[in-house]
Scaffold this motif. Structure first.
Motif, PDB file in Angstrom:
ATOM      1  N   MET A 262      59.380   4.206 -73.664  1.00  0.00           N
ATOM      2  CA  MET A 262      60.569   3.948 -74.466  1.00  0.00           C
ATOM      3  C   MET A 262      61.430   5.192 -74.642  1.00  0.00           C
ATOM      4  O   MET A 262      62.500   5.136 -75.250  1.00  0.00           O
ATOM      5  N   ALA A 263      60.955   6.341 -74.175  1.00  0.00           N
ATOM      6  CA  ALA A 263      61.718   7.579 -74.350  1.00  0.00           C
ATOM      7  C   ALA A 263      63.023   7.509 -73.561  1.00  0.00           C
ATOM      8  O   ALA A 263      63.131   6.766 -72.583  1.00  0.00           O
ATOM      9  N   SER A 264      63.980   8.286 -73.994  1.00  0.00           N
ATOM     10  CA  SER A 264      65.285   8.270 -73.341  1.00  0.00           C
ATOM     11  C   SER A 264      65.665   9.681 -72.907  1.00  0.00           C
ATOM     12  O   SER A 264      65.583  10.631 -73.684  1.00  0.00           O
ATOM     13  N   ALA A 265      66.059   9.819 -71.625  1.00  0.00           N
ATOM     14  CA  ALA A 265      66.437  11.123 -71.083  1.00  0.00           C
ATOM     15  C   ALA A 265      67.777  10.956 -70.374  1.00  0.00           C
ATOM     16  O   ALA A 265      67.875  10.204 -69.408  1.00  0.00           O
ATOM     17  N   VAL A 266      68.797  11.626 -70.862  1.00  0.00           N
ATOM     18  CA  VAL A 266      70.163  11.385 -70.396  1.00  0.00           C
ATOM     19  C   VAL A 266      70.855  12.710 -70.094  1.00  0.00           C
ATOM     20  O   VAL A 266      70.785  13.649 -70.885  1.00  0.00           O
ATOM     21  N   LEU A 267      71.509  12.758 -68.935  1.00  0.00           N
ATOM     22  CA  LEU A 267      72.370  13.893 -68.595  1.00  0.00           C
ATOM     23  C   LEU A 267      73.815  13.489 -68.853  1.00  0.00           C
ATOM     24  O   LEU A 267      74.229  12.391 -68.479  1.00  0.00           O
TER      25      LEU A 267
END
Lengths: 438, 438
Positions: A262-267
């Protein structure tokens, strides 16, 4: 499936907070009531039921010998690193300390704010794979710096018949300064901390992460005790320009993605070149990552490279997302800092990789998730302090201001309030006795 | 029935927090969802249904002319008193302000804590008799001192077909500095503040008291926005010795008892003589009090004079009760101050009657109730600030500490975290390129 690249305005994630099913809520309510009413007996019963460990009241507490033995079971490098991390965390949090203050008025009155530590705090540490020594430090040390005299840790015994607790957790707790630890977990541990049992004295605040039952139990006892906020899945946003190293950006995105599906990683970047390079690097690094399945699902579901027209637009996107962690990997990160309104922790420049803050630098790693950085803060020493207002009014002040106070009280229809002032003005005013309230 | 006199250990009150009936919760859920989905249309529909006032979107906002007209409808003494109270409250809360800080490390790193105001705050003001101008000041001014740029007030229109709002509320809000006000109340107002409508932009935090529907709506939107704590009935404890004036003590007890039948007013004293004199005075003063029925029910149900052996024992009793308001009417109140651990506000000496703090002195009158002073605080400027951690790690710091960070990350099974450090050590360490992350 590779990491998605899209315009920032096309991106949207909505993640609802987990409030538990009706069955989970009912199970928790039952456990909390049983522990409240039956104390240790219920605590031991639920420990046997859920952890498959049979204990008696005397063995709930972790003994000094067990804590000492834990040191022999961990690597010396671990002890050295945790000690240094603890010193850094302590040093940073010392700077958050506050003192009581007074304001002396010309009319002889004295107003103030008294700041005191909570008296007793309970720290929940989950069992199994979710037991992070670093989180023990991050919960315990701010309480200790605040001056909380009693800090107690609870953590479930290893399931399946052994009473043992992860030695790394025991060492971290001991290094943070905890002396009182109990092998009990789940909703039953939360209930014991809130209401107390013969063995475990009640606390004023419960903090620390746990599974859904622990979270629901904390919610259920809120009001009887204070609780910390309930953390959502981890999030990172990297705001970067063309000067950023795609290898660093990808590694940092994956360091969050590996936490949880469920983690979110966004550039967020104005550079399409960087976005493509990062997407390629994410794929490359994913292939060698031990937790690849988790990280991949996180990247597929909640990850993206978002294109913006400028860093200024990027800042707007960041402020709307209000991420838990924000890295700024641009040519001049300091020039952007003042415009960042919403972020739990801000990491500036290429050497401030997020794990630096997770483990070592000193600031707390327990941060607002799920967009709540709009109004919430990292865990700080303040979370373990309480304030009282202090009012000492002089006779002169009362005589000078009594009528105005009565005007305001009567305007609200509260004649009793006005009369509490009136009886004093009658006795001590121009025509009164002048005595000091006798 | 007169005020009960008993030994402290015989006294016990348990007051449960009000969580609402299932029907009330369901009604609130329905209103919140409707406003979230339909915006102004639902807002106007529920206003017509519950307040019996038919409005259109353009008339939701209170106009400047209406605010100006309110000044003509209130007494000049009221304006003067509220202005002076506002200045005192502002002055006290100014002393709570905090600033961002930095810690510069010898290795070139920089750690810090950024402190910022929330961007937009909504203050709920109940309608009818529960509308207290003083509470408007106590909610708005700390937000304003914190630097919140947008503070918006919502309050229900008078029921039964008139759109009017109590002019005293309008004047208090204007004096506190509110410029944006809407005539809307109930759960629908809370939902509008949380989710926004075409007319009302969403906020980051909702504060202010309200009825059960307002309280349940605040609870329902918590997480989308921040909320303040939900206040219980008012409480006062007077700790007094034989030097206290029973007339003052009785008047102060009644000033709380008149608030609410659920309010609690308790004397704690080692002097049985004082206890009897106060009980007599309470009865005498009750007979002439306009809100006598309310105050009498409060005194009968939740009031008492509690006898203790000594002031030291009295302090223990006070600390266990953790009252919202504590008055200390003893020969030497300052000598007791350091031992008072749990109280929302502490009033020392005969001239510090509680209404002094309710209306005028400067400290906030919104205080922790129901024993929560054990872990909660008065409303302060902090409640309208948020913090972000700042980490700028130098290359030197990363090279010196990278291995320790990797040790801790790997110990937690988070190889991705370790690799975010490793890629940097490889590029920038002894054998690396030395470049600044390009």
């Amino acid at each position: 499936m590779a990491m998605k690249i899209m315009r920032a305005e096309q991106f949207g994630i909505t993640r609802e907070v987990e409030y538990g099913s009706p069955e989970q809520n009912e199970a928790v309510r039952e456990i909390v009531e049983a522990v409240r009413n039956e104390g240790d007996a219920a605590l031991l019963r639920y420990t046997e039921l859920h952890d498959k460990v049979s204990l008696d009241a005397a063995s709930l507490r972790v003994g000094d010998a067990e804590i000492e033995a834990a040191y022999d079971r961990v690597e010396p490098e671990f002890v050295a690193a945790i000690r240094e991390a603890a010193a850094n965390i302590r040093s940073f949090h010392e700077k958050q300390k506050r003192t009581s203050w007074m304001d002396l008025q010309p009319d002889g009155s004295l107003l103030g704010q008294i700041v005191r530590p909570l008296r007793r705090v309970g720290v929940y540490v989950p069992g199994g794979k979710a037991a992070y020594p670093s989180s023990v430090l991050m919960n315990v040390i701010p309480a200790q710096v605040a001056g909380v005299p009693e800090i107690v840790m609870v953590t479930p015994p290893a399931t399946g018949g052994t009473e043992g607790i992860d030695p790394y957790i025991l060492v971290a707790a001991a290094e943070a300064g905890v002396r009182e630890m109990y092998r009990v977990g789940g909703a039953q541990a939360v209930a014991a901390l809130a209401y107390g049992t013969a063995t475990i004295a009640p606390v004023d605040k419960i903090c620390g992460p746990g599974n859904i039952y622990v979270a629901l139990a904390k919610r259920a006892v809120f009001g009887v005790v204070d609780i910390d906020s309930i953390a959502g899945p981890s999030e990172i946003v990297v705001l970067a320009d063309e000067t950023a190293d795609p290898v660093y950006v990808a590694a940092d995105l994956l360091s969050q993605a590996e936490h949880d599906e469920m983690a979110s990683a966004v550039l967020v970047t104005p550079s399409e070149t960087l976005a493509r390079a990062v997407a390629d690097e994410v794929e490359r690094q994913l292939q060698a990552l031990p937790r690849e399945p988790i990280a991949r699902r996180s990247i597929d579901s909640y990850g993206a490279a978002l294109l913006v027209d400028s860093l200024a637009e990027g800042i707007d996107v960041v402020n709307r997302m209000a991420p838990e962690h924000l890295e700024v990997l641009t040519a001049d990160p300091l020039s952007l800092l003042a415009r960042i309104e919403n972020a739990g922790a801000i990491f500036l420049g290429p050497h401030s990789s997020e794990p630096v803050g997770d483990y070592f630098a000193g600031p707390n790693h327990i941060l607002p998730t799920n967009g709540t950085a709009r109004f919430s803060s990292p865990v700080t020493v303040d979370d373990f302090l309480k304030k009282s207002s202090l009012i000492y009014y002089s006779k002169e002040a009362l005589l000078a201001n009594g009528e105005k106070i009565m005007t305001l009280a009567r305007r609200e229809g509260l004649e009793g309030h006005a009369r509490a002032i009136a009886v004093r003005l009658e006795r001590e005013g121009a025509g009164g006795s002048g005595g000091a309230g006798r």
